[in-house]
Write a protein that holds these residues in place. Structure first.
Motif, PDB file in Angstrom:
ATOM      1  N   ALA A   1      37.281  19.535  40.512  1.00 32.91           N
ATOM      2  CA  ALA A   1      37.132  20.769  41.298  1.00 32.91           C
ATOM      3  C   ALA A   1      38.306  20.969  42.242  1.00 32.91           C
ATOM      4  CB  ALA A   1      35.822  20.731  42.085  1.00 32.91           C
ATOM      5  N   LEU A   2      38.836  19.892  42.779  1.00 28.57           N
ATOM      6  CA  LEU A   2      40.013  19.995  43.643  1.00 28.57           C
ATOM      7  C   LEU A   2      41.248  20.456  42.866  1.00 28.57           C
ATOM      8  CD1 LEU A   2      39.858  16.809  45.902  1.00 28.57           C
ATOM      9  CD2 LEU A   2      40.109  19.145  46.695  1.00 28.57           C
ATOM     10  N   ARG A   3      41.446  19.884  41.705  1.00 23.90           N
ATOM     11  CA  ARG A   3      42.663  20.156  40.938  1.00 23.90           C
ATOM     12  C   ARG A   3      42.602  21.454  40.142  1.00 23.90           C
ATOM     13  NH1 ARG A   3      44.361  15.616  37.353  1.00 23.90           N
ATOM     14  NH2 ARG A   3      46.376  16.644  37.496  1.00 23.90           N
ATOM     15  N   HIS A   4      41.416  21.841  39.685  1.00 24.24           N
ATOM     16  CA  HIS A   4      41.294  23.008  38.799  1.00 24.24           C
ATOM     17  C   HIS A   4      40.158  23.932  39.245  1.00 24.24           C
ATOM     18  CE1 HIS A   4      43.943  20.749  36.165  1.00 24.24           C
ATOM     19  NE2 HIS A   4      43.094  19.734  36.197  1.00 24.24           N
ATOM     20  N   PRO A   5      40.229  24.501  40.439  1.00 21.58           N
ATOM     21  CA  PRO A   5      39.117  25.338  40.898  1.00 21.58           C
ATOM     22  C   PRO A   5      38.924  26.598  40.048  1.00 21.58           C
ATOM     23  CG  PRO A   5      40.983  25.576  42.363  1.00 21.58           C
ATOM     24  CD  PRO A   5      41.311  24.464  41.404  1.00 21.58           C
ATOM     25  N   GLU A   6      40.000  27.075  39.443  1.00 23.22           N
ATOM     26  CA  GLU A   6      39.903  28.291  38.629  1.00 23.22           C
ATOM     27  C   GLU A   6      39.001  28.086  37.411  1.00 23.22           C
ATOM     28  OE1 GLU A   6      43.173  25.759  37.244  1.00 23.22           O
ATOM     29  OE2 GLU A   6      42.764  26.589  39.215  1.00 23.22           O
ATOM     30  N   GLN A   7      38.899  26.845  36.954  1.00 24.71           N
ATOM     31  CA  GLN A   7      38.040  26.562  35.802  1.00 24.71           C
ATOM     32  C   GLN A   7      36.556  26.590  36.171  1.00 24.71           C
ATOM     33  OE1 GLN A   7      39.397  22.843  34.182  1.00 24.71           O
ATOM     34  NE2 GLN A   7      41.369  23.681  33.537  1.00 24.71           N
ATOM     35  N   HIS A   8      36.262  26.648  37.451  1.00 30.21           N
ATOM     36  CA  HIS A   8      34.872  26.649  37.915  1.00 30.21           C
ATOM     37  C   HIS A   8      34.391  28.044  38.295  1.00 30.21           C
ATOM     38  CE1 HIS A   8      34.624  22.193  38.249  1.00 30.21           C
ATOM     39  NE2 HIS A   8      35.940  22.326  38.344  1.00 30.21           N
ATOM     40  N   ARG A   9      35.288  29.037  38.271  1.00 34.29           N
ATOM     41  CA  ARG A   9      34.935  30.389  38.711  1.00 34.29           C
ATOM     42  C   ARG A   9      33.815  31.008  37.890  1.00 34.29           C
ATOM     43  NH1 ARG A   9      40.805  32.650  38.957  1.00 34.29           N
ATOM     44  NH2 ARG A   9      41.566  31.473  40.740  1.00 34.29           N
ATOM     45  N   ALA A  10      33.899  30.895  36.573  1.00 31.22           N
ATOM     46  CA  ALA A  10      32.895  31.533  35.709  1.00 31.22           C
ATOM     47  C   ALA A  10      31.502  30.979  36.016  1.00 31.22           C
ATOM     48  CB  ALA A  10      33.240  31.323  34.240  1.00 31.22           C
ATOM     49  N   ARG A  11      31.424  29.678  36.216  1.00 32.03           N
ATOM     50  CA  ARG A  11      30.122  29.079  36.530  1.00 32.03           C
ATOM     51  C   ARG A  11      29.653  29.502  37.914  1.00 32.03           C
ATOM     52  NH1 ARG A  11      31.932  23.383  34.215  1.00 32.03           N
ATOM     53  NH2 ARG A  11      33.500  23.867  35.741  1.00 32.03           N
ATOM     54  N   ALA A  12      30.601  29.633  38.848  1.00 29.20           N
ATOM     55  CA  ALA A  12      30.242  30.076  40.198  1.00 29.20           C
ATOM     56  C   ALA A  12      29.710  31.507  40.158  1.00 29.20           C
ATOM     57  CB  ALA A  12      31.442  29.982  41.124  1.00 29.20           C
ATOM     58  N   ARG A  13      30.300  32.344  39.314  1.00 27.48           N
ATOM     59  CA  ARG A  13      29.834  33.739  39.212  1.00 27.48           C
ATOM     60  C   ARG A  13      28.389  33.804  38.728  1.00 27.48           C
ATOM     61  NH1 ARG A  13      35.187  34.767  36.987  1.00 27.48           N
ATOM     62  NH2 ARG A  13      36.454  35.565  38.693  1.00 27.48           N
TER      63      ARG A  13
ATOM     64  N   GLY B   1      20.542  39.876  48.089  1.00 27.37           N
ATOM     65  CA  GLY B   1      21.352  40.662  49.005  1.00 27.37           C
ATOM     66  C   GLY B   1      22.585  39.959  49.539  1.00 27.37           C
ATOM     67  N   VAL B   2      22.939  38.811  48.991  1.00 30.31           N
ATOM     68  CA  VAL B   2      24.128  38.082  49.426  1.00 30.31           C
ATOM     69  C   VAL B   2      25.305  38.551  48.587  1.00 30.31           C
ATOM     70  CG1 VAL B   2      25.189  35.813  49.663  1.00 30.31           C
ATOM     71  CG2 VAL B   2      22.744  36.098  50.093  1.00 30.31           C
ATOM     72  N   GLN B   3      26.389  38.961  49.251  1.00 26.64           N
ATOM     73  CA  GLN B   3      27.555  39.452  48.534  1.00 26.64           C
ATOM     74  C   GLN B   3      28.385  38.283  47.998  1.00 26.64           C
ATOM     75  OE1 GLN B   3      30.069  41.987  50.846  1.00 26.64           O
ATOM     76  NE2 GLN B   3      31.587  42.203  49.229  1.00 26.64           N
ATOM     77  N   ALA B   4      28.830  38.408  46.749  1.00 26.20           N
ATOM     78  CA  ALA B   4      29.635  37.358  46.124  1.00 26.20           C
ATOM     79  C   ALA B   4      31.052  37.386  46.692  1.00 26.20           C
ATOM     80  CB  ALA B   4      29.676  37.565  44.616  1.00 26.20           C
ATOM     81  N   PRO B   5      31.616  36.205  46.979  1.00 27.27           N
ATOM     82  CA  PRO B   5      32.998  36.164  47.481  1.00 27.27           C
ATOM     83  C   PRO B   5      34.006  36.454  46.369  1.00 27.27           C
ATOM     84  CG  PRO B   5      32.120  33.950  47.277  1.00 27.27           C
ATOM     85  CD  PRO B   5      31.001  34.889  46.938  1.00 27.27           C
ATOM     86  N   ASP B   6      35.240  36.755  46.775  1.00 22.90           N
ATOM     87  CA  ASP B   6      36.296  37.003  45.798  1.00 22.90           C
ATOM     88  C   ASP B   6      36.787  35.679  45.210  1.00 22.90           C
ATOM     89  OD1 ASP B   6      37.746  35.862  47.842  1.00 22.90           O
ATOM     90  OD2 ASP B   6      38.930  37.635  48.298  1.00 22.90           O
ATOM     91  N   ASP B   7      37.720  35.775  44.251  1.00 27.26           N
ATOM     92  CA  ASP B   7      38.205  34.577  43.550  1.00 27.26           C
ATOM     93  C   ASP B   7      38.885  33.585  44.483  1.00 27.26           C
ATOM     94  OD1 ASP B   7      37.196  35.460  41.179  1.00 27.26           O
ATOM     95  OD2 ASP B   7      39.117  36.128  40.347  1.00 27.26           O
ATOM     96  N   GLU B   8      39.655  34.092  45.436  1.00 22.90           N
ATOM     97  CA  GLU B   8      40.356  33.196  46.362  1.00 22.90           C
ATOM     98  C   GLU B   8      39.366  32.396  47.207  1.00 22.90           C
ATOM     99  OE1 GLU B   8      43.285  33.717  50.149  1.00 22.90           O
ATOM    100  OE2 GLU B   8      43.696  34.988  48.408  1.00 22.90           O
ATOM    101  N   THR B   9      38.343  33.065  47.682  1.00 24.87           N
ATOM    102  CA  THR B   9      37.318  32.383  48.477  1.00 24.87           C
ATOM    103  C   THR B   9      36.521  31.414  47.607  1.00 24.87           C
ATOM    104  OG1 THR B   9      37.173  34.331  49.887  1.00 24.87           O
ATOM    105  CG2 THR B   9      35.377  32.739  50.047  1.00 24.87           C
ATOM    106  N   THR B  10      36.240  31.826  46.385  1.00 28.31           N
ATOM    107  CA  THR B  10      35.527  30.940  45.454  1.00 28.31           C
ATOM    108  C   THR B  10      36.329  29.664  45.212  1.00 28.31           C
ATOM    109  OG1 THR B  10      34.433  32.798  44.382  1.00 28.31           O
ATOM    110  CG2 THR B  10      34.556  30.748  43.130  1.00 28.31           C
ATOM    111  N   ASP B  11      37.657  29.817  45.021  1.00 30.41           N
ATOM    112  CA  ASP B  11      38.503  28.642  44.835  1.00 30.41           C
ATOM    113  C   ASP B  11      38.487  27.745  46.066  1.00 30.41           C
ATOM    114  OD1 ASP B  11      39.117  29.586  42.348  1.00 30.41           O
ATOM    115  OD2 ASP B  11      41.185  30.155  42.816  1.00 30.41           O
ATOM    116  N   LEU B  12      38.507  28.348  47.236  1.00 26.62           N
ATOM    117  CA  LEU B  12      38.475  27.577  48.483  1.00 26.62           C
ATOM    118  C   LEU B  12      37.157  26.811  48.612  1.00 26.62           C
ATOM    119  CD1 LEU B  12      39.971  26.923  51.126  1.00 26.62           C
ATOM    120  CD2 LEU B  12      38.823  28.897  52.129  1.00 26.62           C
TER     121      LEU B  12
END
Length: 181
Positions: A23-35, A45-56
């Motif tokens: 997760a530290l090295r490849h956060p972009e690979q976890h975005r789809a699962r986070a979505r 009613g919770v708004q989803a964060p953007d990709d940059e915040t998701t990576d963080l």
């Protein structure tokens, strides 16, 4: 530390360390699962964060899990590390196994993988209660309080005995009422 703990802790920590480093090295690979998790929480009613915040968030969670795994593997603050490993991976396990959106064989596979992940979480929570033969803080405080009460009671008894002796000595030094004429 006994042999079992010196083998079991690193074994329990290994999957957490591997997942955390990934997760530290490849956060972009976890975005789809986070979505997929975001779609679930957006219903509340919770708004989803953007990709940059998701990576963080992914990197932060991965770092915490990897660090806690390393701490458990090396027996540095193992109870705290185990507690982190017993709580932080729950949302990750749900993100990796979104059984609520799949049907048929994929749903069964998600449930099996989720059960495995939750088994690791359960193992970490059990490890969080391992005191390595040392008593808990609550037991130590209760024992200390009991010992303090016993010591105070003994001191009080001694003080009462000394006071009674001094009173008896003072009484013997007083003139008798008949002698005062």
């Amino acid at each position: 530390m006994n042999l079992l703990r010196s083998i079991a802790r690193p074994l329990l920590a290994t999957p957490f360390i591997v997942a955390g480093v990934d997760a530290l090295r490849h956060p972009e690979q976890h975005r789809a699962r986070a979505r997929e998790i975001y779609s679930l929480v957006e219903r509340f009613g919770v708004q989803a964060p953007d990709d940059e915040t998701t990576d963080l968030i992914t990197r932060g969670t991965g770092g915490a899990v990897a660090l806690a795994g390393a701490a458990l593997a090396t027996s540095k603050a193992p109870r705290l590390a185990s507690l982190v490993l017993g709580t932080a991976p729950i949302p990750i396990a749900l993100a990796n196994n979104p059984f609520w959106i799949h049907k048929g064989p994929q749903r069964r596979a998600d449930l099996v993988n989720l059960a495995s992940a939750l088994g690791l979480v359960g193992g970490a929570l059990i490890a969080a209660t391992d005191r390595v033969g040392k008593p808990s803080v609550a037991w130590r405080v209760n024992t200390w309080a009991g010992d303090t009460r016993v010591a105070a009671s003994k001191k009080l008894t001694k003080a009462q005995k000394r006071a009674a002796k001094k009173i008896d000595a003072a009484k013997s030094n007083l003139p008798q009422l008949g002698d005062m004429k």
